[in-house]
Design an enzyme around this catalytic site. Structure first.
Site, short mmCIF file in Angstrom:
data_model
loop_
_atom_site.label_atom_id
_atom_site.label_comp_id
_atom_site.label_asym_id
_atom_site.label_seq_id
_atom_site.Cartn_x
_atom_site.Cartn_y
_atom_site.Cartn_z
N TYR A 154 0.84 -1.21 0.00
CA TYR A 154 0.00 0.00 0.00
C TYR A 154 0.88 1.26 0.00
O TYR A 154 0.68 2.17 -0.80
CB TYR A 154 -0.93 -0.03 1.22
CG TYR A 154 -1.78 1.21 1.38
CD1 TYR A 154 -3.00 1.33 0.69
CD2 TYR A 154 -1.39 2.27 2.20
CE1 TYR A 154 -3.78 2.48 0.83
CE2 TYR A 154 -2.16 3.41 2.34
CZ TYR A 154 -3.36 3.51 1.65
OH TYR A 154 -4.13 4.65 1.79
N LYS A 158 1.18 4.11 -2.92
CA LYS A 158 0.82 5.52 -2.73
C LYS A 158 2.00 6.45 -3.02
O LYS A 158 1.83 7.54 -3.55
CB LYS A 158 0.27 5.75 -1.32
CG LYS A 158 -1.05 5.04 -1.05
CD LYS A 158 -2.14 5.46 -2.02
CE LYS A 158 -3.48 4.86 -1.67
NZ LYS A 158 -4.53 5.19 -2.67
#
Ligand SMILES: NC(=O)c1ccc[n+]([C@@H]2O[C@H](COP(=O)([O-])OP(=O)(O)OC[C@H]3O[C@@H](n4cnc5c(N)ncnc54)[C@H](OP(=O)(O)O)[C@@H]3O)[C@@H](O)[C@H]2O)c1
Length: 244
Positions: A154, A158
């Site tokens: 994740y 990002k």
């Protein structure tokens, strides 16, 4: 710079329109008079979103990870968009899960796909098809500049989105603006501990957890502001000022 008048209603496509942030943006922007098309897998959740607002939304159900369904989604978006007018794409797609050390590689790849690869491929697909004045808004995360331990795929995704925002802003200037919001701590999971709100609030300089409409307000600001591109805007009550 585009000569587009900042008061003109826009045509907006929200990919990931039924999550807390995508739906807040959809409702906010539709109420402001923009024409909004919504993409997500679940038809039921799309219909539930439509039931919350009077303006007619374009509802496009399909799975972006499925190549055949993605072609169908593109065709539906193509039907929704007037090619002579500027269009805005919001990429509110995502999945927030840990990818533990020694864990399932397929799950880690899937996290990269939904959080980074698909928003990137969609932007690369639509960029050459957009009229001047078009825009992309990515959804990063306030921890993008100083991620804590864990959530490896994740966090990597990002950070990739933040880099993509800056590189694409340069590739597509001056015709198309590219920005990102970086939301902080917002909706708590229903399974969160009873003291979770208090504990998280204590870690946020403005001392409260954010509301999804704060993100919608920031997205509208980025869309409306004619002189912003390549910006990754934290909307987090100061949360990202800490090292986690
Ligand atoms: N909420 C927060 O506190 C927070 C904080 C920081 C950053 N963010 C970022 O902000 C964005 C939006 O957050 P959120 O909490 O609203 O996200 P979310 O609840 O995970 O919603 C994701 C959206 O994407 C859709 N989606 C997922 N997989 C898809 C697929 N394969 N094809 C088509 N649509 C798909 C989902 O609908 P279906 O399941 O029906 O497909 C849903 O509309 C995400 O990028 C997230 O990482 C959120």
């Amino acid at each position: 710079m585009s000569s587009w008048n900042s008061e003109t209603p826009l045509q907006i496509v929200v990919m990931g329109a039924t999550g807390p942030l995508g739906s807040a943006c959809t409702l906010y922007l539709a109420a402001a008079g923009h024409a909004v098309a919504c993409v997500a897998r679940s038809e039921k959740r799309l219909e539930a979103l439509q039931a919350q607002c009077t303006p007619r939304l374009g509802l496009i159900a399909g799975d972006l990870t499925d190549p055949a369904e993605r072609v169908g989604i593109h065709a539906s978006i193509g039907t929704f968009l007037r090619p002579d007018l500027p269009a805005v794409f919001l990429f509110a797609l995502g999945d927030h899960r840990d990818s533990p050390l020694g864990g399932d590689e397929a799950a880690a790849r899937a996290l990269l796909e939904i959080n980074l690869t698909l928003p990137m491929l969609e932007a690369l697909h639509w960029a050459p098809r957009l009229a001047s004045g078009g825009q992309f808004v990515f959804f990063a995360d306030a921890t993008v500049t100083a991620p804590g331990p864990g959530f490896h795929a994740y966090s990597a995704a990002k950070a990739g989105l933040a880099a993509l925002t800056k590189t694409l802003a340069q590739s597509l200037a001056p015709a198309i603006r590219v920005n990102a919001v970086a939301p902080g701590i917002l909706n708590l999971k229903p399974t969160a501990r009873p003291d979770a709100r208090e504990r998280w609030s204590a870690r946020i300089p403005l001392n409260e957890i954010g509301e999804p409409h704060f993100i919608a307000m920031a997205v509208e600001f980025l869309i409306r502001h004619p002189y912003l591109t390549g910006v990754v805007l934290p909307v987090d009550g100061g949360y990202s000022l800490h090292h986690h």
